[in-house]
Motif scaffolding. Structure first.
Motif, PDB file in Angstrom:
ATOM      1  N   GLU A   3       9.919 -10.662  -9.737  1.00 37.15           N
ATOM      2  CA  GLU A   3       9.724 -10.210  -8.357  1.00 37.15           C
ATOM      3  C   GLU A   3       8.474  -9.345  -8.239  1.00 37.15           C
ATOM      4  O   GLU A   3       7.761  -9.392  -7.246  1.00 37.15           O
ATOM      5  N   ILE A   4       8.221  -8.563  -9.282  1.00 40.13           N
ATOM      6  CA  ILE A   4       7.045  -7.699  -9.261  1.00 40.13           C
ATOM      7  C   ILE A   4       5.776  -8.547  -9.282  1.00 40.13           C
ATOM      8  O   ILE A   4       4.819  -8.275  -8.560  1.00 40.13           O
ATOM      9  N   ALA A   5       5.796  -9.613 -10.095  1.00 39.22           N
ATOM     10  CA  ALA A   5       4.641 -10.508 -10.159  1.00 39.22           C
ATOM     11  C   ALA A   5       4.352 -11.077  -8.764  1.00 39.22           C
ATOM     12  O   ALA A   5       3.196 -11.193  -8.344  1.00 39.22           O
ATOM     13  N   GLN A   6       5.433 -11.404  -8.049  1.00 39.28           N
ATOM     14  CA  GLN A   6       5.260 -11.955  -6.706  1.00 39.28           C
ATOM     15  C   GLN A   6       4.625 -10.934  -5.757  1.00 39.28           C
ATOM     16  O   GLN A   6       3.792 -11.280  -4.931  1.00 39.28           O
ATOM     17  N   MET A   7       5.005  -9.665  -5.925  1.00 38.30           N
ATOM     18  CA  MET A   7       4.408  -8.620  -5.085  1.00 38.30           C
ATOM     19  C   MET A   7       2.919  -8.485  -5.364  1.00 38.30           C
ATOM     20  O   MET A   7       2.116  -8.332  -4.450  1.00 38.30           O
ATOM     21  N   PHE A   8       2.543  -8.540  -6.643  1.00 36.48           N
ATOM     22  CA  PHE A   8       1.121  -8.471  -6.992  1.00 36.48           C
ATOM     23  C   PHE A   8       0.368  -9.610  -6.322  1.00 36.48           C
ATOM     24  O   PHE A   8      -0.738  -9.442  -5.818  1.00 36.48           O
ATOM     25  N   ARG A   9       0.980 -10.793  -6.340  1.00 38.81           N
ATOM     26  CA  ARG A   9       0.336 -11.959  -5.768  1.00 38.81           C
ATOM     27  C   ARG A   9       0.204 -11.820  -4.243  1.00 38.81           C
ATOM     28  O   ARG A   9      -0.839 -12.108  -3.674  1.00 38.81           O
ATOM     29  N   ASP A  10       1.269 -11.350  -3.607  1.00 34.83           N
ATOM     30  CA  ASP A  10       1.259 -11.226  -2.154  1.00 34.83           C
ATOM     31  C   ASP A  10       0.292 -10.146  -1.677  1.00 34.83           C
ATOM     32  O   ASP A  10      -0.451 -10.340  -0.729  1.00 34.83           O
ATOM     33  N   TYR A  11       0.334  -8.988  -2.342  1.00 34.47           N
ATOM     34  CA  TYR A  11      -0.418  -7.844  -1.826  1.00 34.47           C
ATOM     35  C   TYR A  11      -1.746  -7.616  -2.534  1.00 34.47           C
ATOM     36  O   TYR A  11      -2.438  -6.654  -2.220  1.00 34.47           O
ATOM     37  N   ASP A  12      -2.089  -8.480  -3.495  1.00 33.98           N
ATOM     38  CA  ASP A  12      -3.351  -8.329  -4.225  1.00 33.98           C
ATOM     39  C   ASP A  12      -3.544  -6.949  -4.839  1.00 33.98           C
ATOM     40  O   ASP A  12      -4.616  -6.356  -4.731  1.00 33.98           O
ATOM     41  N   PHE A  13      -2.502  -6.414  -5.480  1.00 32.63           N
ATOM     42  CA  PHE A  13      -2.630  -5.114  -6.133  1.00 32.63           C
ATOM     43  C   PHE A  13      -3.357  -5.246  -7.468  1.00 32.63           C
ATOM     44  O   PHE A  13      -3.326  -6.294  -8.097  1.00 32.63           O
ATOM     45  N   LEU A  14      -3.991  -4.158  -7.904  1.00 33.83           N
ATOM     46  CA  LEU A  14      -4.482  -4.090  -9.281  1.00 33.83           C
ATOM     47  C   LEU A  14      -3.501  -3.296 -10.136  1.00 33.83           C
ATOM     48  O   LEU A  14      -3.465  -3.429 -11.351  1.00 33.83           O
ATOM     49  N   ALA A  15      -2.709  -2.449  -9.480  1.00 33.01           N
ATOM     50  CA  ALA A  15      -1.686  -1.673 -10.187  1.00 33.01           C
ATOM     51  C   ALA A  15      -0.616  -1.274  -9.180  1.00 33.01           C
ATOM     52  O   ALA A  15      -0.867  -1.255  -7.973  1.00 33.01           O
ATOM     53  N   LEU A  16       0.575  -0.976  -9.696  1.00 29.13           N
ATOM     54  CA  LEU A  16       1.706  -0.672  -8.826  1.00 29.13           C
ATOM     55  C   LEU A  16       2.493   0.454  -9.487  1.00 29.13           C
ATOM     56  O   LEU A  16       2.777   0.393 -10.676  1.00 29.13           O
ATOM     57  N   PRO A  17       2.831   1.513  -8.730  1.00 32.40           N
ATOM     58  CA  PRO A  17       3.587   2.607  -9.355  1.00 32.40           C
ATOM     59  C   PRO A  17       5.073   2.271  -9.498  1.00 32.40           C
ATOM     60  O   PRO A  17       5.632   1.539  -8.689  1.00 32.40           O
ATOM     61  N   VAL A  18       5.669   2.808 -10.546  1.00 28.07           N
ATOM     62  CA  VAL A  18       7.101   2.598 -10.806  1.00 28.07           C
ATOM     63  C   VAL A  18       7.804   3.948 -10.635  1.00 28.07           C
ATOM     64  O   VAL A  18       7.363   4.953 -11.200  1.00 28.07           O
ATOM     65  N   VAL A  19       8.869   3.975  -9.841  1.00 26.27           N
ATOM     66  CA  VAL A  19       9.529   5.245  -9.543  1.00 26.27           C
ATOM     67  C   VAL A  19      11.021   5.166  -9.859  1.00 26.27           C
ATOM     68  O   VAL A  19      11.586   4.079  -9.960  1.00 26.27           O
ATOM     69  N   ASP A  20      11.652   6.334 -10.034  1.00 27.98           N
ATOM     70  CA  ASP A  20      13.108   6.347 -10.172  1.00 27.98           C
ATOM     71  C   ASP A  20      13.723   6.470  -8.786  1.00 27.98           C
ATOM     72  O   ASP A  20      13.009   6.443  -7.781  1.00 27.98           O
TER      73      ASP A  20
END
Lengths: 460, 460
Positions: free
Chosen positions: A228-245
């Motif tokens: 699912e995260i890979a899909q978000m990168f593809r959709d939003y063209d991110f270079l990095a994404l923060p991970v939170v609790d």
């Protein structure tokens, strides 16, 4: 076309050859200084390629000639499955130092390949800070955000100025995995905003971070599935994404280079599953481990095939009377299998890429039914004519034609329905392999064919 | 697990809902100012999602309320197949302005969806600079470096200082696709080096670019296949890659966000081909176009299946005498098909990811042969026993067991050999679909089974 390629590409390959020959010479001469000079000039990926080609003797020399951080660069570019052996042949103290110099996410991936005993001993002799970071990451489940994130990010405060942030960045630039996003935290380490280096570069030095940061943060929970995260990168063209609790504390970041690997891994997995292989085969696997990965499905399919055989056995009387019926069994079963596999692939792939979230799954089932009717009718009519002209038997032609049509319709619906149902129950639809659907459709088509044949026996 | 997700993720979905409801209200009120305020605050991907959900009436309002560059951001986030209709319903002059505001590579992709007439008219009324750039890119073949590259990069000179480069970057930062690599050109526009923004940030202002640039450039030729480029991104962890002509002139750059799309596209294609679908199905396709994509393979397979049938027909005499033989036809053909598909998937995937470049293809064929012997022997022994106990017929059990063993061995070898041969002749091995291999293996297994049965008829 080929000739226009006489540029960087070929030059690069030639360069690699030249470099690797030079490096090999320095190794043969046991000339450490020369080796370091030539080897360290190569791209880490090429270093890894070279390293991989060496004998154990040469590898031992390389361990002796490189510093832990230099060898760490090599190790993160080697296929995960192969790193295990290398770490086990190093001096344990040196190996531990290499681990502590690797990005924490890569170190964890590698450690996950090792036996528990080895992991514990490496962690014990390792630098404490690195060991703690790794221990922390080791807890996260495989294939979740936690397992692919790194803790080497750059964090700043809302109250800092652009200039202060840039100075902070200069210090951190060497070790951070990406410097292209800076994460803004409050005093409680909660994520409150993000600033891209692009924004920083175009702002004046005295601007406050709070003024230019974006509060519209997209972050993922640490337990989120990597696909699912890979899909978000593809959709939003991110270079990095923060991970939170769950309280929005920043735990780490996921960078796009790791996502490329995730996408490759997930695609290989789906592909293997479609073909009925439980785990992805590796080219380095020997025949026994390759067979081990394929036998589970083969044995299941063998017993399903036996069930098909016993079904046909029920119609032995029909077969005894009209032996010609047997001729068309593989054809009908095959066509059902083929159309079912097509429908399956469309449904599984659509679910994987999230294409159906908007258009609706019910709609797809209806479309597949209609598609099955079209393909079934075309194939049915074609085969009726062919058999009529070949065997000069109108009724046999119609019987096989109708059987194929009905089998294709049912197989197409089954092919799309099965993955949808699995998805509904939160089972990965990619598990529904092609061979599995094919065997189910074998059974359905045999029932249709012999059912029709037995019913209309009088006309044969 | 689920509960810990009550953070940014859900918040984000809720936020999207809230935002989109607000935006919808402004549209219903025909309040342009309010619309712009709320709409433009959303991420372009979310803007696109919202836009996609609107009626034609609302879309017309959106065209009227947004500037060309704002709509361009929306359009590049919409699935390529769907953009066509939107551009055709806009005022042509406005559409042309939107095209000229899109990154050139995205504009070209969209224009490639349109009829030639429409493309020509858009290019005629478009801003000249943009039109020239697009015309230039339109020439490149699909799925090559040229077709996925963009011309919006930042180029600097060797003789500039870090400070000058940073100032130049500030000006270009808005329009460039990536500012994280700066490409160093000589006076002849030839690529001579590359500097990362990271290097720039950590260097002192007066340093010359020539001193910090890396001359060890990896560049791709403009005709290079996109799948190979994706592999390079994965291997070397690039964020961007320069594209050059045969004289090393810099033509454009490829950025990692486009590579994510390429990987998704190639994975979907390979997956579809394995299942015997010529082109990837789209969820928006209607039943007719879905059927059109599946029928070519189905009809080919139908005729191959007829060939299998006629082969069995040759053994009609054998069948007439021992009708029980027919019972096991689908089982034997099915097992051959299944093991062939497994071997095929391993070989195709291995070729696609370049895993075999080092280990060697001959080695794989040998390994597959050994794997086939292991899986074949296991399945053959199991089935012999089952049939012996079920039918109380030792010879029948051995006959089916040996047939299955031989079929699995041959099918496994064929499954790996066919894609290797195709690759050798530069045909994309993914074209060798599962159903194709399955049908070939049907034929082989029928020959083995009936050949053995006819030869040893006396014992049945």
């Amino acid at each position: 076309m080929e000739e226009t390629n006489a540029n960087y590409e070929e030059q690069y390959e030639e360069k690699y050859k030249e470099y690797s020959e030079n490096v090999l010479t320095t190794l043969n001469n046991k000339d450490m200084d020369e080796f370091r000079e030539v080897f360290l000039e190569m791209h880490p990926y090429d270093q890894a390629m070279f390293f991989n080609e060496q004998s154990k003797e040469n590898r031992m020399l390389i361990y002796a000639y490189l510093a832990p951080n230099e060898l760490a660069d090599v190790m993160i570019n080697i296929e995960l499955e192969e790193t295990k052996g290398f770490f086990m042949e190093m001096d344990p103290r040196f190996a531990a130092m290499v681990f502590s110099q690797m990005p924490a996410d890569d170190a964890v991936d590698t450690l996950n390949q090792l036996d528990k005993d080895a992991v514990v001993s490496f962690l014990t002799i390792m630098d404490k800070d690195a060991a703690n970071e790794i221990k922390h990451l080791l807890h996260y489940e495989e294939k979740t955000a936690g397992s692919i994130m790194t803790t080497e990010y750059v964090a700043i405060l809302k109250s800092q100025t652009v200039n202060e942030a840039l100075l902070h960045l200069k210090q951190k630039a060497q070790e951070a995995e990406t410097i292209y996003y800076l994460y803004v935290l409050d005093d409680d380490k909660r994520l409150v905003g993000v600033v891209s280096l692009r924004d920083l570069i175009i702002s004046s030095d005295s601007t406050l971070i709070g003024e230019i940061m974006s509060e519209n943060i997209v972050a993922v929970s640490v337990a989120r599935d990597q696909e699912e995260i890979a899909q978000m990168f593809r959709d939003y063209d991110f270079l990095a994404l923060p991970v939170v609790d769950f309280q929005d504390h920043l735990l780490g970041i996921i960078t796009v280079d790791d996502i490329l690997d995730v996408m490759e891994e997930e695609a290989s997995e789906d592909y293997s599953k479609l073909a009925g292989i439980s785990e992805t085969d590796r080219p380095n696997d020997n025949a026994f481990s390759a067979a081990k990965k394929r036998l589970p499905w083969l044995v299941i399919l063998l017993f399903m095939g036996m069930f098909t055989a016993s079904l046909i056995g029920q119609f032995e009387q029909t077969l005894d009377q009209v032996a010609v019926l047997a001729i068309f069994i593989p054809l009908i079963a095959g066509m059902a299998g083929n159309s079912g596999t097509q429908a399956l692939a469309v449904a599984v792939r659509g679910l994987a890429t999230g294409d159906y979230e908007n258009t609706g799954k019910i709609k797809l089932i209806f479309r597949e039914t209609a598609t099955g009717f079209i393909t079934g009718t075309v194939c049915g009519i074609v085969i009726s004519f062919v058999i009529f002209f070949w065997k000069d038997d109108l009724f046999l032609g119609i019987l096989v034609g109708v059987s194929i049509m009905a089998s294709i319709v049912v197989a197409t619906i089954a092919g799309s329905l099965v993955p949808m149902i699995m998805d509904r129950f939160n089972i990965d639809p990619a598990v529904a392999s092609g061979p599995f659907i094919t065997t189910i459709n074998d059974i359905i088509s045999v029932l249709i064919y012999f059912g029709l044949a037995t019913t209309f026996m009088a006309y044969l």
